[in-house]
Design a protein around this motif. Structure first.
Motif, short mmCIF file in Angstrom:
data_model
loop_
_atom_site.label_atom_id
_atom_site.label_comp_id
_atom_site.label_asym_id
_atom_site.label_seq_id
_atom_site.Cartn_x
_atom_site.Cartn_y
_atom_site.Cartn_z
N ALA A 97 36.42 23.35 45.33
CA ALA A 97 36.18 24.72 44.90
C ALA A 97 37.43 25.57 45.07
CB ALA A 97 35.02 25.33 45.71
N LEU A 98 38.10 25.41 46.21
CA LEU A 98 39.33 26.17 46.45
C LEU A 98 40.41 25.81 45.44
CD1 LEU A 98 39.59 26.22 50.34
CD2 LEU A 98 39.32 28.19 48.83
N SER A 99 40.51 24.54 45.10
CA SER A 99 41.51 24.13 44.11
C SER A 99 41.24 24.78 42.77
CB SER A 99 41.50 22.60 43.97
OG SER A 99 41.89 21.98 45.18
N GLY A 100 39.97 24.81 42.37
CA GLY A 100 39.62 25.46 41.12
C GLY A 100 39.90 26.94 41.15
N LEU A 101 39.60 27.58 42.26
CA LEU A 101 39.85 29.02 42.41
C LEU A 101 41.34 29.32 42.38
CD1 LEU A 101 37.17 29.81 45.13
CD2 LEU A 101 37.25 30.83 42.84
N ARG A 102 42.13 28.49 43.04
CA ARG A 102 43.58 28.72 43.05
C ARG A 102 44.16 28.55 41.65
NH1 ARG A 102 45.75 29.40 48.05
NH2 ARG A 102 44.69 28.48 49.85
N ALA A 103 43.69 27.57 40.91
CA ALA A 103 44.19 27.37 39.55
C ALA A 103 43.82 28.55 38.67
CB ALA A 103 43.62 26.07 38.98
N TRP A 104 42.58 29.02 38.81
CA TRP A 104 42.14 30.18 38.03
C TRP A 104 42.95 31.42 38.41
CZ3 TRP A 104 39.95 34.92 39.31
CH2 TRP A 104 39.39 35.64 38.26
N ALA A 105 43.15 31.64 39.70
CA ALA A 105 43.90 32.81 40.16
C ALA A 105 45.33 32.77 39.66
CB ALA A 105 43.87 32.90 41.68
N SER A 106 45.93 31.60 39.63
CA SER A 106 47.30 31.47 39.14
C SER A 106 47.38 31.83 37.66
CB SER A 106 47.80 30.05 39.37
OG SER A 106 49.10 29.88 38.85
N GLU A 107 46.42 31.36 36.88
CA GLU A 107 46.40 31.69 35.46
C GLU A 107 46.16 33.18 35.24
OE1 GLU A 107 46.37 31.00 31.23
OE2 GLU A 107 47.32 30.13 33.00
N GLN A 108 45.26 33.76 36.06
CA GLN A 108 45.00 35.20 35.96
C GLN A 108 46.24 36.01 36.31
OE1 GLN A 108 41.82 37.10 35.23
NE2 GLN A 108 41.86 35.19 34.08
N ALA A 109 46.99 35.56 37.31
CA ALA A 109 48.22 36.27 37.68
C ALA A 109 49.18 36.32 36.49
CB ALA A 109 48.87 35.60 38.88
N ARG A 110 49.25 35.23 35.76
CA ARG A 110 50.13 35.18 34.58
C ARG A 110 49.62 36.10 33.47
NH1 ARG A 110 50.35 32.87 29.74
NH2 ARG A 110 48.33 31.84 30.04
N LEU A 111 48.31 36.03 33.19
CA LEU A 111 47.75 36.79 32.09
C LEU A 111 47.75 38.30 32.36
CD1 LEU A 111 44.69 34.52 31.17
CD2 LEU A 111 46.81 34.80 29.87
N LEU A 112 47.52 38.67 33.62
CA LEU A 112 47.35 40.09 33.95
C LEU A 112 48.63 40.75 34.43
CD1 LEU A 112 43.87 40.00 35.75
CD2 LEU A 112 44.37 40.58 33.38
N ALA A 113 49.71 39.98 34.55
CA ALA A 113 50.97 40.57 35.02
C ALA A 113 51.39 41.79 34.21
CB ALA A 113 52.07 39.51 35.02
N PRO A 114 51.24 41.79 32.87
CA PRO A 114 51.61 43.00 32.13
C PRO A 114 50.53 44.08 32.13
CG PRO A 114 50.97 41.26 30.61
CD PRO A 114 50.96 40.66 31.97
N VAL A 115 49.33 43.74 32.59
CA VAL A 115 48.22 44.70 32.54
C VAL A 115 48.25 45.64 33.73
CG1 VAL A 115 45.70 44.96 32.47
CG2 VAL A 115 46.81 43.06 31.25
N TRP A 116 48.55 45.12 34.92
CA TRP A 116 48.50 45.95 36.13
C TRP A 116 49.46 47.14 36.05
CZ3 TRP A 116 44.25 45.15 38.44
CH2 TRP A 116 43.72 43.87 38.61
N PRO A 117 50.72 46.99 35.57
CA PRO A 117 51.58 48.17 35.46
C PRO A 117 51.03 49.23 34.51
CG PRO A 117 52.89 46.16 35.37
CD PRO A 117 51.46 45.74 35.28
#
Length: 496
Positions: A182-202
């Motif tokens: 479960a943690l591995s899946g969550l970490r993979a998802w979080a990593s992808e989200q970090a990439r996708l949302l990097a331009p959104v947070w600013p």
């Protein structure tokens, strides 16, 4: 504890015993505080602890945090927080009369019954859902009035968001009973989200949506007080946990409602907040924040479980919501996330579209868009010309497009009496490869008229349609075609 003296625990226990006797109060202990309850007032004292996330060992720090707690919580619950009270004398013989030096400080609050907490009111019939609409509007105003972080501040930037997510995942990894898959899946998802949302947070920062919010909006910190829902016990000891995206506050509360099996209340609240705030631009970050908040509560639950296990020496413990399972569901680790759908309502004013759309939204975790709300947002009152109506549908189309792109199902609550408008939204669904349905609503003419008159008399709903508007709708409505009827759901009501 925060001292090398081996007798400090005994000294603090004696301090609490003497203080509770002086106040004729019982003591409730939390992880970082003591709360003394005398039947009328609650007196909250911060423990002189040094932990990974706080250092309350200095008297001056505890005084400042007490003052901050009162100041910050009076924003939402001004009648609940009465002030800061110094404790004088010595820890063995404390007094509140000003005799001797100050040995500590406490927050003075009004005491409320346990069943005032929303965590105690999740059963059927225990909470009027209409109160959540008012709470959503109050929270939207609170966020709008709160100070906004500057773009130069570190609050809400991609680095701090990712650090927060990784921190809670690391914390869960250190706990017993958390599956590594479960943690591995969550970490993979979080990593992808970090990439996708990097331009959104600013962009969220630039829009002023990173504000000095509450920061801890779970159901144990929200209560029914003096006939309204409000929140207390916001985070005062760490600004980084308080200066957050406004939708993080919203996601925390909605997440906890879902965790307590009240999806109906969660999506009613969430959509009422979006109606009030107009912050549909935040939908791309909503799932991330729902998952993050679920993981935060999962970690808190694990830490409390370990603490209770140590205290009870292996005794049985009550089980709360499975926050980790909820996070996994939203991420799609256990099962694929449902494909976003687009549903539009169809029917004249008073036919029950808003109720039907709300029910569909709760069943499908869908964003509800209301033409009446967006009409008022665009034009104010009384805007029913053909040109204005066209602008409203353009706005609904834009918002539906954005919500589908963010991965959310959408139900659009509007009359959709013109076939061209229905066809346009069907084409939008096809562009997103989303299933499309029409939710047709109807009621007898007498019921339509009675509902409209009652709604106008109450003056609480966004709809301003009167009987003249109803008559025009009935005269100009283009019926559903045979092709449209193939993917139409029916909702019929005969009662007001």
């Amino acid at each position: 504890m925060a001292s090398d003296r081996p007798d400090q625990a005994d000294e603090l226990a004696a301090f609490m015993a003497a203080l509770s006797q002086a106040l004729h109060a019982t003591v409730v202990e939390t992880h970082i505080s003591w709360v003394l309850l005398d039947g009328t007032s609650a007196w909250k004292i911060k423990k002189p602890l040094k932990l990974a996330f706080l250092d309350a060992t200095r008297l001056e720090t505890r005084r400042q945090w007490c003052e901050d707690e009162v100041r910050l919580n009076r924003r939402l619950a001004p009648d609940l927080y009465l002030g800061v009270v110094p404790i004088h004398g010595a820890r063995a013989h404390p007094n509140l009369t000003g005799q001797g030096p100050v040995v500590d400080y406490m927050v003075h609050m009004r005491q409320f019954p346990d069943d005032a907490l929303l965590s105690h009111r999740m059963g059927p019939g225990q909470l009027d859902p209409a109160l959540l609409d008012d709470w959503a509007r109050d929270l939207a105003r609170f966020h709008a009035d709160a100070p906004a972080a500057t773009v130069a501040a570190r609050w809400g930037n991609p680095q701090s968001i990712e650090a927060g997510m990784q921190g809670v995942l690391d914390g869960l990894a250190a706990q017993e009973g958390v599956p590594q898959t479960a943690l591995s899946g969550l970490r993979a998802w979080a990593s992808e989200q970090a990439r996708l949302l990097a331009p959104v947070w600013p962009v969220r920062q630039q829009l002023g949506r990173v504000v000095e919010a509450h920061g801890d909006l779970h159901l144990d910190n929200v209560l029914l007080w003096q006939g309204r829902i409000t929140a207390f016990d916001c985070i005062e000891f760490d600004p980084a946990l308080r200066w957050i995206d406004a939708l993080s506050d919203v996601a925390f509360f909605a997440m906890d409602l879902v965790a307590h099996d009240r999806e109906d209340l969660a999506w009613r609240f969430l959509n009422a907040y979006l109606d009030a705030s107009g912050d549909h631009a935040g939908l791309p970050v909503l799932r991330h924040q729902l998952v993050y908040r679920a993981l935060v509560r999962a970690l808190v639950a694990k830490l409390r479980e370990r603490q209770r296990r140590d205290q009870m020496a292996g005794g049985s413990m009550p089980r709360g919501p499975d926050y980790l399972a909820l996070a996994l569901r939203w991420v799609g680790v256990a099962a694929p996330v449902a494909t976003p759908q687009l549903v539009i309502t169809h029917g004249v004013s008073g036919s029950g579209k808003t109720v039907a759309a709300g029910l569909w939204s709760a069943r499908h975790e869908a964003i509800r868009l209301r033409s009446d709300v967006e009409r008022q947002r665009l034009f104010g009152a009384g805007a029913y010309t053909p040109e204005q109506t066209q602008r409203v549908y353009e706005r609904l189309f834009y918002l539906a497009d954005q919500a589908l792109a963010a991965g959310w199902s959408v139900v659009v609550d509007a009359t959709f009496l013109a076939r061209a408008q229905r066809q346009r939204f069907q084409a939008l669904a096809q562009a997103h490869r989303a299933p499309f349905q029409i939710l047709h609503c109807e009621a007898p003419d007498a019921v339509l008229r009675q509902r409209i008159q009652h709604r106008l008399a109450q003056g609480r709903d966004a709809s301003e349609a009167d009987l003249a508007v109803l008559a025009h709708q009935q005269d100009t409505a283009e019926p559903l075609s045979q092709q449209e009827l193939r993917h139409t759901l029916w909702s019929q009501t005969h009662q007001t």
